[in-house]
Design a protein around this motif. Structure first.
Motif, PDB file in Angstrom:
ATOM      1  N   PHE A  60      -8.797  19.908 -17.713  1.00 16.51           N
ATOM      2  CA  PHE A  60      -8.289  18.761 -18.458  1.00 16.51           C
ATOM      3  C   PHE A  60      -9.341  17.737 -18.868  1.00 16.51           C
ATOM      4  CE2 PHE A  60      -4.073  19.506 -16.038  1.00 16.51           C
ATOM      5  CZ  PHE A  60      -3.763  20.547 -16.897  1.00 16.51           C
ATOM      6  N   GLU A  61     -10.596  18.002 -18.580  1.00 21.15           N
ATOM      7  CA  GLU A  61     -11.661  17.080 -18.970  1.00 21.15           C
ATOM      8  C   GLU A  61     -12.936  17.882 -19.199  1.00 21.15           C
ATOM      9  OE1 GLU A  61     -14.172  13.784 -16.610  1.00 21.15           O
ATOM     10  OE2 GLU A  61     -12.023  13.330 -16.714  1.00 21.15           O
ATOM     11  N   PRO A 107       0.910  20.348 -24.548  1.00 22.22           N
ATOM     12  CA  PRO A 107       0.874  18.906 -24.824  1.00 22.22           C
ATOM     13  C   PRO A 107       0.172  18.049 -23.777  1.00 22.22           C
ATOM     14  CG  PRO A 107       3.046  19.537 -24.028  1.00 22.22           C
ATOM     15  CD  PRO A 107       2.269  20.812 -24.197  1.00 22.22           C
ATOM     16  N   THR A 108      -0.338  18.627 -22.712  1.00 22.14           N
ATOM     17  CA  THR A 108      -1.038  17.841 -21.694  1.00 22.14           C
ATOM     18  C   THR A 108      -2.139  17.005 -22.345  1.00 22.14           C
ATOM     19  OG1 THR A 108      -0.619  19.572 -20.048  1.00 22.14           O
ATOM     20  CG2 THR A 108      -2.330  17.946 -19.534  1.00 22.14           C
ATOM     21  N   PRO A 109      -2.184  15.692 -22.077  1.00 22.91           N
ATOM     22  CA  PRO A 109      -3.153  14.813 -22.748  1.00 22.91           C
ATOM     23  C   PRO A 109      -4.599  15.293 -22.677  1.00 22.91           C
ATOM     24  CG  PRO A 109      -1.544  13.504 -21.559  1.00 22.91           C
ATOM     25  CD  PRO A 109      -1.263  14.930 -21.205  1.00 22.91           C
ATOM     26  N   GLY A 110      -5.007  15.819 -21.536  1.00 23.49           N
ATOM     27  CA  GLY A 110      -6.397  16.228 -21.379  1.00 23.49           C
ATOM     28  C   GLY A 110      -6.819  17.410 -22.226  1.00 23.49           C
ATOM     29  N   LEU A 111      -5.857  18.073 -22.869  1.00 23.90           N
ATOM     30  CA  LEU A 111      -6.179  19.235 -23.700  1.00 23.90           C
ATOM     31  C   LEU A 111      -6.223  18.913 -25.186  1.00 23.90           C
ATOM     32  CD1 LEU A 111      -3.929  21.910 -21.918  1.00 23.90           C
ATOM     33  CD2 LEU A 111      -6.401  21.602 -21.674  1.00 23.90           C
ATOM     34  N   GLN A 112      -5.818  17.701 -25.550  1.00 29.51           N
ATOM     35  CA  GLN A 112      -5.717  17.362 -26.967  1.00 29.51           C
ATOM     36  C   GLN A 112      -7.100  17.172 -27.599  1.00 29.51           C
ATOM     37  OE1 GLN A 112      -2.515  17.813 -27.973  1.00 29.51           O
ATOM     38  NE2 GLN A 112      -2.428  18.250 -25.772  1.00 29.51           N
ATOM     39  N   ASP A 115     -10.798  22.425 -27.759  1.00 28.05           N
ATOM     40  CA  ASP A 115     -10.534  23.857 -27.673  1.00 28.05           C
ATOM     41  C   ASP A 115     -11.140  24.324 -26.352  1.00 28.05           C
ATOM     42  OD1 ASP A 115     -10.378  26.615 -27.845  1.00 28.05           O
ATOM     43  OD2 ASP A 115     -10.808  26.668 -29.995  1.00 28.05           O
ATOM     44  N   VAL A 116     -10.339  24.283 -25.301  1.00 26.65           N
ATOM     45  CA  VAL A 116     -10.824  24.589 -23.954  1.00 26.65           C
ATOM     46  C   VAL A 116     -11.373  26.006 -23.869  1.00 26.65           C
ATOM     47  CG1 VAL A 116     -10.141  24.879 -21.547  1.00 26.65           C
ATOM     48  CG2 VAL A 116      -9.307  22.927 -22.836  1.00 26.65           C
ATOM     49  N   LEU A 117     -10.700  26.941 -24.516  1.00 28.40           N
ATOM     50  CA  LEU A 117     -11.169  28.323 -24.446  1.00 28.40           C
ATOM     51  C   LEU A 117     -12.556  28.450 -25.060  1.00 28.40           C
ATOM     52  CD1 LEU A 117     -10.848  31.264 -23.763  1.00 28.40           C
ATOM     53  CD2 LEU A 117      -9.496  31.573 -25.855  1.00 28.40           C
TER      54      LEU A 117
END
Length: 406
Positions: A60-61, A107-112, A115-117
């Motif tokens: 998330f960060e 929708p988790t705020p830390g993912l907005q 592009d985590v992947l």
């Protein structure tokens, strides 16, 4: 005579002390045995960890994720299995999800606005690590998810018509893996990842099956009747033929998934991390033994989440596991802990040693947070053990890069 007796007694005691001292010096301690196994096992070894968004905020960060990957690299881990499909959402920006679910990203705020992947793939590759996205939820979804609300016809049910599958305190539902539209949705997500990201593979587990109590929805019943001269499915969900029929349908879908992936990226590994076969097949209709025999699995990581070391060892010795070891790299999934279940690092260490003793391809830990963050033991102490277990960097086994069975 008295002096001779005492002298003899003294010599005996002295010899015993010397013998004991030599034995203690020459006999390796548990730690030394572990280090020795580190030095003598095969040059390639899987050292993986699952990254999830359940009971963990590592995703998330950006800085937290970067630091975590950096520390794993320092400790000579070589494979990351990040979740990309969980809670009814993708954890990467997805056009497929936008079209089908109405939302392109969890929708988790830390993912907005991230592009985590892509972050994971880029950082892993810079450090020589593999990134293999994991479809954690498979055909499962939260009962109140947008996916379930928008596509109620996609859900399967029990014989009594109920759809809720309780997982702890969470209510889940299951997408019907026998429906062409459900199959196409999941396949589109897979193709999207393989086509848009430089991933090293894709991983599924037995959520890529279906709890055996399900499959009594109208669509599946009609399909069964069509193939059985109008006869309805048996009322017993564990009926052998009924289990086999559904499991074979899922195997056929797995075949389609395999060939679709290979048509787009030949060297994209198909990894599966199921429970032992009797659980995976009987309870989730995921016949990974057949998948492996048919060549649809290129890496197997068997989940062996057991506390008793004798039970743990017995799970490594089943015929289907031994057979798979001759064909593909087979690793062992080890539980490093859960949010409310502490696993001592000594148990983790002992299990890694047994995996090496039985000549498996390596290990993967569930899950990142409990490696050393969520634990009753000091983080530094647990990290020190991993540092000793993985004392030198090593490549991961890969059938496309010269892997050979022991």
């Amino acid at each position: 005579m008295f002096k001779l007796y005492h002298r003899s007694q003294y010599l005996c005691v002295l010899l015993c002390i010397v013998s004991l001292t030599v034995t203690l010096i020459l006999t390796p301690t548990f730690h030394q045995k572990t280090v020795a196994s580190t030095r003598t096992h095969s040059a390639a070894e899987l050292r993986g960890v699952w990254l999830t968004n359940i009971d963990s905020d590592v995703l998330f960060e950006s800085d937290r994720l970067k630091n975590a990957i950096g520390r794993l690299h320092q400790l000579n881990f070589n494979t990351l299995y990040p979740t990309v499909w969980n809670w009814g959402y993708t954890l990467y920006p997805s056009r497929v999800a936008q079209r089908v679910i109405g939302r392109s990203l969890d929708p988790t705020p830390g993912l907005q606005r991230r592009d985590v992947l892509n972050e994971i793939v880029q950082q892993a590759h810079r450090k020589g690590m593999a990134a293999i996205p994991w479809f954690e939820f498979g055909f499962m979804a939260p009962a109140d998810s947008l996916l379930a609300q928008r596509h109620p016809q996609w859900l399967t049910s029990r014989r009594d018509g109920s759809k809720i599958w309780q997982e702890g305190t969470h209510e889940r539902v299951w997408l019907n893996p026998f429906r062409p539209d459900v199959q196409q949705f999941i396949l589109d997500l897979i193709v999207e990842i393989v086509g848009n990201y430089d991933v090293d593979g894709i991983q599924f587990d037995d959520h890529f099956g279906l709890p055996s109590e399900f499959g009594y929805d109208a669509y599946t019943v009609a399909l069964y009747q069509k193939e059985h001269q109008g006869q309805s499915p048996p009322s017993d969900p564990q009926d052998a033929e009924w289990v086999r029929w559904r499991a074979d349908k899922i195997t056929n879908y797995m075949q389609r998934v395999f060939h679709t992936i290979k048509a787009r990226k030949q060297n994209c590994l198909i990894s599966v991390s199921p429970n032992p076969q009797r659980v995976s097949y009987d309870l989730f209709l995921a016949d990974w033994e057949k998948w492996e025999r048919k060549g649809f699995i290129e890496e197997l990581i068997l989940q062996v989440y057991r506390n008793d070391i004798n039970v743990f060892i017995s799970e490594l010795q089943y015929p289907e596991v031994v057979a798979a070891q001759r064909h593909i790299p087979v690793g062992v999934g080890i539980l490093s802990g859960l949010k409310n279940r502490h696993v001592p690092i000594k148990q983790v260490q002992e299990q890694v040693t047994e995996v090496r003793r039985h000549k498996f391809a390596g290990v993967s830990f569930f899950f990142y947070e409990t490696l050393w963050n969520l634990s009753q033991e000091k983080s530094s102490d647990r990290q020190s053990v991993f540092q000793r277990l993985f004392s030198a960097a090593t490549p991961r086994p890969n059938i496309y890069k010269g892997w050979k069975s022991n």
